[in-house]
Design a protein around this motif. Structure first.
Motif, PDB file in Angstrom:
ATOM      1  N   MET A   1     -31.232  39.350  37.678  1.00 35.18           N
ATOM      2  CA  MET A   1     -32.443  39.087  38.407  1.00 35.18           C
ATOM      3  C   MET A   1     -32.403  37.658  38.948  1.00 35.18           C
ATOM      4  O   MET A   1     -31.959  36.743  38.270  1.00 35.18           O
ATOM      5  CB  MET A   1     -33.665  39.253  37.510  1.00 35.18           C
ATOM      6  N   VAL A   2     -32.877  37.486  40.174  1.00 34.65           N
ATOM      7  CA  VAL A   2     -32.957  36.171  40.797  1.00 34.65           C
ATOM      8  C   VAL A   2     -34.420  35.757  40.862  1.00 34.65           C
ATOM      9  O   VAL A   2     -35.269  36.522  41.328  1.00 34.65           O
ATOM     10  CB  VAL A   2     -32.347  36.181  42.215  1.00 34.65           C
ATOM     11  N   LYS A   3     -34.686  34.552  40.374  1.00 31.95           N
ATOM     12  CA  LYS A   3     -36.024  33.985  40.475  1.00 31.95           C
ATOM     13  C   LYS A   3     -36.006  32.976  41.617  1.00 31.95           C
ATOM     14  O   LYS A   3     -35.090  32.159  41.721  1.00 31.95           O
ATOM     15  CB  LYS A   3     -36.425  33.338  39.152  1.00 31.95           C
ATOM     16  N   HIS A   4     -36.999  33.077  42.469  1.00 31.47           N
ATOM     17  CA  HIS A   4     -37.108  32.271  43.687  1.00 31.47           C
ATOM     18  C   HIS A   4     -38.406  31.478  43.584  1.00 31.47           C
ATOM     19  O   HIS A   4     -39.485  32.063  43.556  1.00 31.47           O
ATOM     20  CB  HIS A   4     -37.118  33.235  44.887  1.00 31.47           C
ATOM     21  N   ILE A   5     -38.275  30.155  43.479  1.00 31.10           N
ATOM     22  CA  ILE A   5     -39.443  29.293  43.331  1.00 31.10           C
ATOM     23  C   ILE A   5     -39.478  28.316  44.495  1.00 31.10           C
ATOM     24  O   ILE A   5     -38.476  27.639  44.784  1.00 31.10           O
ATOM     25  CB  ILE A   5     -39.406  28.536  41.992  1.00 31.10           C
ATOM     26  N   VAL A   6     -40.621  28.251  45.157  1.00 37.56           N
ATOM     27  CA  VAL A   6     -40.776  27.369  46.313  1.00 37.56           C
ATOM     28  C   VAL A   6     -42.046  26.547  46.129  1.00 37.56           C
ATOM     29  O   VAL A   6     -43.084  27.077  45.723  1.00 37.56           O
ATOM     30  CB  VAL A   6     -40.872  28.174  47.630  1.00 37.56           C
ATOM     31  N   LEU A   7     -41.945  25.259  46.413  1.00 35.33           N
ATOM     32  CA  LEU A   7     -43.102  24.363  46.382  1.00 35.33           C
ATOM     33  C   LEU A   7     -43.335  23.833  47.788  1.00 35.33           C
ATOM     34  O   LEU A   7     -42.382  23.522  48.512  1.00 35.33           O
ATOM     35  CB  LEU A   7     -42.848  23.189  45.438  1.00 35.33           C
ATOM     36  N   PRO A  34     -45.297  42.634  48.970  1.00 37.80           N
ATOM     37  CA  PRO A  34     -44.586  43.704  48.254  1.00 37.80           C
ATOM     38  C   PRO A  34     -44.818  45.097  48.846  1.00 37.80           C
ATOM     39  O   PRO A  34     -43.934  45.955  48.759  1.00 37.80           O
ATOM     40  CB  PRO A  34     -45.134  43.603  46.830  1.00 37.80           C
ATOM     41  N   ALA A  35     -45.948  45.323  49.454  1.00 32.58           N
ATOM     42  CA  ALA A  35     -46.217  46.624  50.081  1.00 32.58           C
ATOM     43  C   ALA A  35     -45.419  46.802  51.377  1.00 32.58           C
ATOM     44  O   ALA A  35     -45.265  47.923  51.864  1.00 32.58           O
ATOM     45  CB  ALA A  35     -47.711  46.763  50.378  1.00 32.58           C
ATOM     46  N   LYS A  36     -44.894  45.695  51.908  1.00 34.24           N
ATOM     47  CA  LYS A  36     -44.183  45.731  53.185  1.00 34.24           C
ATOM     48  C   LYS A  36     -42.683  45.471  53.061  1.00 34.24           C
ATOM     49  O   LYS A  36     -41.910  45.839  53.931  1.00 34.24           O
ATOM     50  CB  LYS A  36     -44.788  44.685  54.130  1.00 34.24           C
ATOM     51  N   ILE A  37     -42.285  44.788  51.978  1.00 34.90           N
ATOM     52  CA  ILE A  37     -40.874  44.425  51.771  1.00 34.90           C
ATOM     53  C   ILE A  37     -40.454  44.946  50.395  1.00 34.90           C
ATOM     54  O   ILE A  37     -40.812  44.371  49.362  1.00 34.90           O
ATOM     55  CB  ILE A  37     -40.668  42.897  51.862  1.00 34.90           C
ATOM     56  N   SER A  38     -39.709  46.009  50.391  1.00 35.00           N
ATOM     57  CA  SER A  38     -39.413  46.735  49.148  1.00 35.00           C
ATOM     58  C   SER A  38     -38.559  45.963  48.144  1.00 35.00           C
ATOM     59  O   SER A  38     -38.570  46.285  46.956  1.00 35.00           O
ATOM     60  CB  SER A  38     -38.736  48.065  49.475  1.00 35.00           C
ATOM     61  N   VAL A  39     -37.820  44.948  48.577  1.00 36.47           N
ATOM     62  CA  VAL A  39     -36.920  44.231  47.658  1.00 36.47           C
ATOM     63  C   VAL A  39     -37.652  43.232  46.760  1.00 36.47           C
ATOM     64  O   VAL A  39     -37.062  42.698  45.822  1.00 36.47           O
ATOM     65  CB  VAL A  39     -35.775  43.517  48.418  1.00 36.47           C
ATOM     66  N   PHE A  63     -36.377  38.875  42.483  1.00 37.88           N
ATOM     67  CA  PHE A  63     -35.584  39.814  43.265  1.00 37.88           C
ATOM     68  C   PHE A  63     -34.396  40.267  42.428  1.00 37.88           C
ATOM     69  O   PHE A  63     -34.016  39.588  41.469  1.00 37.88           O
ATOM     70  CB  PHE A  63     -35.066  39.134  44.541  1.00 37.88           C
ATOM     71  N   ASP A  64     -33.783  41.369  42.801  1.00 39.95           N
ATOM     72  CA  ASP A  64     -32.605  41.849  42.074  1.00 39.95           C
ATOM     73  C   ASP A  64     -31.370  40.999  42.366  1.00 39.95           C
ATOM     74  O   ASP A  64     -30.562  40.745  41.479  1.00 39.95           O
ATOM     75  CB  ASP A  64     -32.316  43.313  42.415  1.00 39.95           C
ATOM     76  N   THR A  65     -31.214  40.572  43.634  1.00 43.70           N
ATOM     77  CA  THR A  65     -30.012  39.844  44.050  1.00 43.70           C
ATOM     78  C   THR A  65     -30.368  38.720  45.017  1.00 43.70           C
ATOM     79  O   THR A  65     -31.447  38.722  45.625  1.00 43.70           O
ATOM     80  CB  THR A  65     -29.014  40.775  44.768  1.00 43.70           C
ATOM     81  N   LEU A  66     -29.430  37.794  45.204  1.00 44.05           N
ATOM     82  CA  LEU A  66     -29.618  36.734  46.190  1.00 44.05           C
ATOM     83  C   LEU A  66     -29.649  37.315  47.602  1.00 44.05           C
ATOM     84  O   LEU A  66     -30.352  36.797  48.472  1.00 44.05           O
ATOM     85  CB  LEU A  66     -28.519  35.671  46.049  1.00 44.05           C
ATOM     86  N   ASP A  67     -28.924  38.394  47.835  1.00 49.03           N
ATOM     87  CA  ASP A  67     -28.995  39.065  49.140  1.00 49.03           C
ATOM     88  C   ASP A  67     -30.409  39.582  49.414  1.00 49.03           C
ATOM     89  O   ASP A  67     -30.877  39.544  50.554  1.00 49.03           O
ATOM     90  CB  ASP A  67     -27.989  40.220  49.228  1.00 49.03           C
ATOM     91  N   ASP A  68     -31.090  40.037  48.378  1.00 48.30           N
ATOM     92  CA  ASP A  68     -32.480  40.480  48.546  1.00 48.30           C
ATOM     93  C   ASP A  68     -33.377  39.298  48.920  1.00 48.30           C
ATOM     94  O   ASP A  68     -34.284  39.439  49.748  1.00 48.30           O
ATOM     95  CB  ASP A  68     -33.004  41.142  47.272  1.00 48.30           C
TER      96      ASP A  68
END
Length: 99
Positions: A1-7, A34-39, A63-68
């Motif tokens: 799992m990839v965690k994506h954190i943005v400030l 999430p209702a519009k982007i399934s990844v 997300f599952d992957t960095l590609d996601d």
């Protein structure tokens, strides 16, 4: 799992009411993705309540992957959400890491 954190740091000189409106619009738009982007596995936006801190908005997502993450980042719905804070945004910091 990839965690994506943005400030996001907003411009000090931007009017407070304009910043608050942009922050709330951004939060609503991102949390609707999430209702519009399934990844997207999970997403949330926090608006900083502590005026003594530098960063105004925190975005946390999974997300599952960095590609996601890359797919999400370039998706038109995500790009449109980002434009909601474009006028008041000063800077952005991001970390992507695997758990």
């Amino acid at each position: 799992m990839v965690k994506h954190i943005v400030l996001f740091k907003l411009k000090d000189e931007a009017p407070a009411d304009k910043k608050l409106a942009a922050m709330n619009d951004f939060k609503s738009a991102i949390e609707a993705l999430p209702a519009k982007i399934s990844v997207i596995r999970k997403i949330e936006v926090g608006l900083n309540m502590n005026p003594a801190e530098t960063w105004s908005i925190a975005l946390y997502s999974e997300f599952d992957t960095l590609d996601d993450v890359k797919y999400y980042a370039t998706h038109p719905e995500h790009v449109a959400a980002g434009k909601l804070i474009a006028e008041v945004k000063e800077s952005r910091a991001c970390v992507d890491y695997e758990e």
